[in-house]
Design an enzyme around this catalytic site. Structure first.
Site, PDB file in Angstrom:
ATOM      1  N   LYS A  37       0.833  -1.214   0.000  1.00 33.73           N
ATOM      2  CA  LYS A  37       0.000   0.000   0.000  1.00 33.73           C
ATOM      3  C   LYS A  37       0.868   1.265   0.000  1.00 33.73           C
ATOM      4  CE  LYS A  37      -1.991  -0.925   3.946  1.00 33.73           C
ATOM      5  NZ  LYS A  37      -1.455  -2.231   4.363  1.00 33.73           N
ATOM      6  N   ARG A  49      -9.418   1.290   8.425  1.00 34.77           N
ATOM      7  CA  ARG A  49      -8.971  -0.044   8.831  1.00 34.77           C
ATOM      8  C   ARG A  49     -10.008  -0.775   9.656  1.00 34.77           C
ATOM      9  NH1 ARG A  49      -3.173   0.650   8.699  1.00 34.77           N
ATOM     10  NH2 ARG A  49      -2.063  -1.172   9.397  1.00 34.77           N
ATOM     11  N   ARG A  86      12.125  -6.631   5.362  1.00 39.49           N
ATOM     12  CA  ARG A  86      11.984  -5.205   5.039  1.00 39.49           C
ATOM     13  C   ARG A  86      12.794  -4.344   6.013  1.00 39.49           C
ATOM     14  NH1 ARG A  86       5.928  -2.793   4.736  1.00 39.49           N
ATOM     15  NH2 ARG A  86       5.767  -2.875   7.003  1.00 39.49           N
ATOM     16  N   ARG A  90      11.484  -1.811  11.449  1.00 37.80           N
ATOM     17  CA  ARG A  90      10.428  -1.152  12.217  1.00 37.80           C
ATOM     18  C   ARG A  90      10.112  -2.031  13.413  1.00 37.80           C
ATOM     19  NH1 ARG A  90       5.517   0.268   8.234  1.00 37.80           N
ATOM     20  NH2 ARG A  90       4.340  -0.753   9.871  1.00 37.80           N
ATOM     21  N   ARG A 138      -0.373  -8.463  13.726  1.00 36.32           N
ATOM     22  CA  ARG A 138      -0.936  -7.496  12.758  1.00 36.32           C
ATOM     23  C   ARG A 138      -1.788  -8.214  11.723  1.00 36.32           C
ATOM     24  NH1 ARG A 138       4.381  -4.775  10.958  1.00 36.32           N
ATOM     25  NH2 ARG A 138       3.182  -3.810   9.297  1.00 36.32           N
TER      26      ARG A 138
HETATM   27  P1  ADP Z   1       0.940  -1.788   7.938  1.00 35.17           P
HETATM   28  O1  ADP Z   1      -0.097  -1.415   6.929  1.00 35.17           O
HETATM   29  O2  ADP Z   1       2.207  -2.257   7.300  1.00 35.17           O
HETATM   30  O3  ADP Z   1       0.432  -2.705   9.023  1.00 35.17           O
HETATM   31  P2  ADP Z   1       1.024   0.972   8.955  1.00 35.17           P
HETATM   32  O4  ADP Z   1       2.279   1.711   8.830  1.00 35.17           O
HETATM   33  O5  ADP Z   1      -0.123   1.359   8.068  1.00 35.17           O
HETATM   34  O6  ADP Z   1       1.407  -0.552   8.777  1.00 35.17           O
HETATM   35  O7  ADP Z   1       0.478   1.034  10.464  1.00 35.17           O
HETATM   36  C1  ADP Z   1       1.286   0.721  11.572  1.00 35.17           C
HETATM   37  C2  ADP Z   1       0.440   0.674  12.843  1.00 35.17           C
HETATM   38  O8  ADP Z   1      -0.172   1.970  13.084  1.00 35.17           O
HETATM   39  C3  ADP Z   1      -0.752  -0.290  12.814  1.00 35.17           C
HETATM   40  O9  ADP Z   1      -0.386  -1.619  13.129  1.00 35.17           O
HETATM   41  C4  ADP Z   1      -1.666   0.355  13.866  1.00 35.17           C
HETATM   42  O10 ADP Z   1      -1.258   0.071  15.191  1.00 35.17           O
HETATM   43  C5  ADP Z   1      -1.478   1.833  13.633  1.00 35.17           C
HETATM   44  N1  ADP Z   1      -2.475   2.334  12.652  1.00 35.17           N
HETATM   45  C6  ADP Z   1      -2.200   2.818  11.408  1.00 35.17           C
HETATM   46  N2  ADP Z   1      -3.339   3.190  10.785  1.00 35.17           N
HETATM   47  C7  ADP Z   1      -4.357   2.895  11.633  1.00 35.17           C
HETATM   48  C8  ADP Z   1      -5.774   3.035  11.564  1.00 35.17           C
HETATM   49  N3  ADP Z   1      -6.391   3.509  10.472  1.00 35.17           N
HETATM   50  N4  ADP Z   1      -6.510   2.633  12.640  1.00 35.17           N
HETATM   51  C9  ADP Z   1      -5.928   2.153  13.740  1.00 35.17           C
HETATM   52  N5  ADP Z   1      -4.596   2.001  13.875  1.00 35.17           N
HETATM   53  C10 ADP Z   1      -3.810   2.365  12.841  1.00 35.17           C
END
Ligand code: ADP
Length: 230
Positions: free
Chosen positions: A27, A102, A141, A174, A185
């Site tokens: 994404k 999400r 990664r 990360r 996750r």
């Molecule tokens: P990925 O898509 O690779 O899991 P992101 O960088 O989008 O990682 O998100 C990292 C973390 O940030 C998520 O695991 C969550 O804890 C938090 N997060 C990000 N976006 C949201 C969201 N829309 N709602 C709730 N938590 C979020």
């Protein structure tokens, strides 16, 4: 097909493009590309939270332990942050959402927010990749501490080991890319985010792409698809 790296879009985006997919589905990589090509903001809620964590803000202090456990930050926190961001002038020609919505309540509230903006109907694109493939991608990664560039895990390798090609910053894993957190996750994704795909499918706002293909192929297909929609 023309090289998507040099192709300019024939029309402005004028909509919210929502990229959906499991962690590691690509994404962020694709969102950056679309945002660059269409010259619109790339809104990654994950990046926004990481910025808050890095700056040590109150919001960052609340989000940090939740992120590091692989769970989701509460809806009201995410929604407040996104609402404030999309109201800014630079979002007037459209924007790309990455990592949001999400959960179903986030998707429902986003529809209300978007209904007040003079944009075309939002479009969601799901980047489909199977679980084992994304767990493998994420395990290898590495992210630049300074500029956020991503290496390994399906993205390109660096010229010098451990150093960012763009800014020479240090590459790190990360904290939430460790395998045990990735598994959590993925579980969170299946439980809370997959219903969001159905939400957009039912509304006729969903398109799907095969996210298992290489980055350039997915980018080409995504840009072609957006061009055809205009
Ligand atoms: P990925 O898509 O690779 O899991 P992101 O960088 O989008 O990682 O998100 C990292 C973390 O940030 C998520 O695991 C969550 O804890 C938090 N997060 C990000 N976006 C949201 C969201 N829309 N709602 C709730 N938590 C979020």
């Amino acid at each position: 097909m023309a090289d998507p790296a040099v192709r300019a879009p024939a029309h402005p985006l004028l909509r919210a493009l929502i990229l959906l997919g499991a962690p590691g589905a690509g994404k962020g990589t694709q969102a950056k590309e679309v945002a660059r090509v269409y010259d619109v903001p790339h809104l990654s809620t994950g990046d926004m939270f990481r910025e808050h964590v890095a700056k040590g803000t109150e919001l960052g202090q609340r989000a940090k332990p939740i992120m590091e456990s692989g769970k989701l930050v509460p809806d009201e926190i995410v929604l407040g942050m996104v609402e404030e961001r999309v109201a800014r002038q630079d979002c007037a020609s459209g924007f790309v959402l990455d990592g949001f919505p999400r959960t179903l309540p986030q998707a429902e509230r986003l529809e209300e927010i978007l209904s007040l903006l003079p944009l075309r109907r939002a479009l969601a694109v799901n980047l489909a990749v199977d679980d084992e493939a994304v767990v493998r991608r994420i395990a290898s990664r590495r992210t630049c501490l300074k500029c956020g560039a991503i290496y390994g895990g399906g993205s390109k390798q660096t010229r010098a080991p451990g150093k960012c090609d763009v800014c020479q910053g240090e590459l790190v894993q990360r904290p939430d890319d460790r395998e045990e957190v990735v598994r959590q996750r993925m579980a969170t994704y299946h439980e809370q985010t997959r219903p969001v795909i159905e939400f957009y499918r039912r509304r006729g706002q969903l398109l799907e792409l095969d996210g298992a293909k290489d980055i350039a192929s997915v980018r080409g297909e995504l840009l072609d698809l957006l061009e055809r929609l205009q």
